[in-house]
Design a protein around this motif. Structure first.
Motif, short mmCIF file in Angstrom:
data_model
loop_
_atom_site.label_atom_id
_atom_site.label_comp_id
_atom_site.label_asym_id
_atom_site.label_seq_id
_atom_site.Cartn_x
_atom_site.Cartn_y
_atom_site.Cartn_z
N GLU A 24 43.73 44.03 -8.45
CA GLU A 24 42.14 44.14 -8.47
C GLU A 24 41.83 42.50 -8.44
O GLU A 24 40.68 42.19 -7.90
CB GLU A 24 41.74 44.61 -10.02
CG GLU A 24 41.89 46.17 -9.64
CD GLU A 24 41.48 46.66 -11.06
OE1 GLU A 24 41.24 46.00 -11.95
OE2 GLU A 24 41.14 47.86 -11.43
N ASP B 93 41.56 47.25 -2.93
CA ASP B 93 41.42 48.45 -3.41
C ASP B 93 42.81 49.31 -4.08
O ASP B 93 43.72 49.38 -3.16
CB ASP B 93 40.94 49.43 -2.29
CG ASP B 93 40.31 50.92 -2.93
OD1 ASP B 93 41.20 51.60 -3.75
OD2 ASP B 93 39.59 51.46 -2.38
N VAL B 94 42.73 49.33 -5.33
CA VAL B 94 44.10 49.91 -6.00
C VAL B 94 44.51 50.94 -5.49
O VAL B 94 45.58 51.52 -4.98
CB VAL B 94 43.96 49.67 -7.71
CG1 VAL B 94 45.20 50.20 -8.20
CG2 VAL B 94 43.60 48.34 -8.21
#
Length: 423
Positions: free
Chosen positions: A329, A334-335
């Motif tokens: 993050e 975008d995890v």
């Protein structure tokens, strides 16, 4: 019993003659010999000694069994014992399935053709999945490495997923849990190191240059294979083999000079991957030549687990702990996307590697190398189309020459003279 005349019943003679017919038809002789000896034993048992003849129904008929490697022979080979002391041919009485007698009504050529067709279709499906999984691995892997340039962590994650699959397969008996000796385990340590470095260097190259260029460089694997085999196995290459390597080297050089994404780190990483992967193959061959050899799937499963264990302590030292959600993050990533694509890349990596070993059980090494050459072409074309990689005419020509050289190499290896068998 000198001078005695041995009379062979017509049915037994026909069954024994089937061995000769099997040679002409190209069908493995052991299946016909099993039927022949089985009929001979049955006739010996059913001879009307006590006035009773007919089928023996006390034992149930055997049925075909299947495993992950294909159908097993349902005939039990129990060759007759030969007593050299009195030179008598003894036949042990036993029963055979009733279906064995009925199968004689089907022409041998038809049975052979049907079995060959099914085997061809089965191998064809495996090869198609091998190509497909390799394409998906390269696409997802490249997508992750473009936004997350940590190849050591990615390599560890891929071996971790592979280890989970291996342990699950052993626990559920999908793959038989191996029984190995300490000496075999010791030999597999350098094999696991080479396997680990091969995947690590490939990921390093994919992170720096285009997928198509990485696989163009990796087309030089035959060069390293010939070199390492000559140094460590004492296998002197023939003149046709040496000549076939010239277009491979020349094509890679031509493609490198005109590659838009050329990067020295990516180039040498791919070359190092060639060296370590072919070193792994040489060590694997020496291991397979041992008296107590291991099959390919067992070797692959063990070195996958060992590679993961080797990478666990190395990863924090080289890249630190950088796969946590908080780090991703903070990097603006975008995890969920990174995790999902990394997981898919790891699954496809293990799947296509395992399929490669499975296919090797059904193909000769030469045929497998040809299939691998075609796979490389498919991966290069797919990557160029998917990532819209700019390719000049000279670059495409160099890649085509290199791949044509690999195909030529795979064909001329058949011309290698066979070593004379020791008496």
């Amino acid at each position: 019993m000198r001078g005695a005349v041995l009379t062979i019943p017509p049915v037994t003679r026909a069954a024994l003659d089937g061995r000769v017919h099997s040679r002409r038809c190209g069908i493995p002789i052991h299946r016909f010999s099993s039927v022949a000896f089985g009929l001979a034993r049955t006739i010996a048992r059913l001879t009307p000694i006590d006035g009773v003849s007919g089928h023996d129904h006390r034992r149930p008929a055997l049925s075909p069994t299947f495993s992950s490697s294909g159908p097993k022979n349902w005939m039990r080979d129990q060759p007759p014992a030969f007593d050299s002391r009195n030179e008598e041919f003894k036949v042990r009485a036993t029963s055979i399935p009733e279906s064995a007698g009925e199968s004689n009504l089907v022409p041998a050529d038809a049975k052979s053709a049907g079995g060959s067709l099914m085997k061809t279709l089965y191998v064809g499906v495996l090869v198609a999945l091998w190509y497909l999984f390799n394409i998906y691995f390269n696409i997802y892997n490249k997508q992750v490495l473009k936004v997350y340039p940590y190849p050591v962590t990615i390599t560890t994650a891929q071996f971790a997923v592979g280890t989970v699959f291996v342990l699950f397969s052993w626990a559920t008996n999908i793959i038989k849990r191996p029984k190995i000796t300490s000496s075999q385990l010791l030999v597999m340590v350098p094999l696991a190191i080479a396997h680990t470095l091969g995947n690590l260097f490939t990921n390093m190259s994919l992170g720096k240059v285009a997928v198509s260029f990485t696989h163009t460089i990796k087309a030089m694997e035959p060069f390293f294979s010939v070199f390492l085999s000559a140094v460590f196995l004492g296998e002197t290459p023939t003149l046709p083999v040496v000549l076939s390597l010239a277009p491979v080297v020349g094509g890679v050089v031509l493609a490198s000079l005109t590659e838009a994404s050329f990067n020295w780190i990516g180039f040498w990483s791919a070359m190092a991957s060639n060296l370590t992967n072919q070193g792994r193959n040489v060590v694997s061959k020496k291991l397979m030549d041992q008296k107590e050899s291991l099959d390919n799937m067992t070797i692959f499963s063990i070195i996958t687990v060992m590679s993961f264990l080797l990478m666990v302590p190395v990863t924090p030292l080289m890249e630190g702990i950088k796969f946590t959600p908080s780090f991703l993050e903070s990097a603006g990533l975008d995890v969920k996307e990174v995790f999902v694509r990394s997981l898919l890349a790891a699954i496809y990596y293990h799947a296509y590697q395992q399929l490669s070993y499975m296919i090797l059980a059904y193909m000769s090494p030469v045929t497998h190398s040809v299939a691998n050459c075609v796979k490389r072409v498919v991966v290069i074309v797919s990557a160029v189309l998917f990532f819209s990689t700019p390719v000049s005419r000279v670059n495409a020509l160099g890649t085509a020459i290199a791949l044509a050289g690999v195909f030529l190499y795979s064909r001329v290896t058949k011309l290698r003279p066979k070593k004379p068998k020791s008496a």
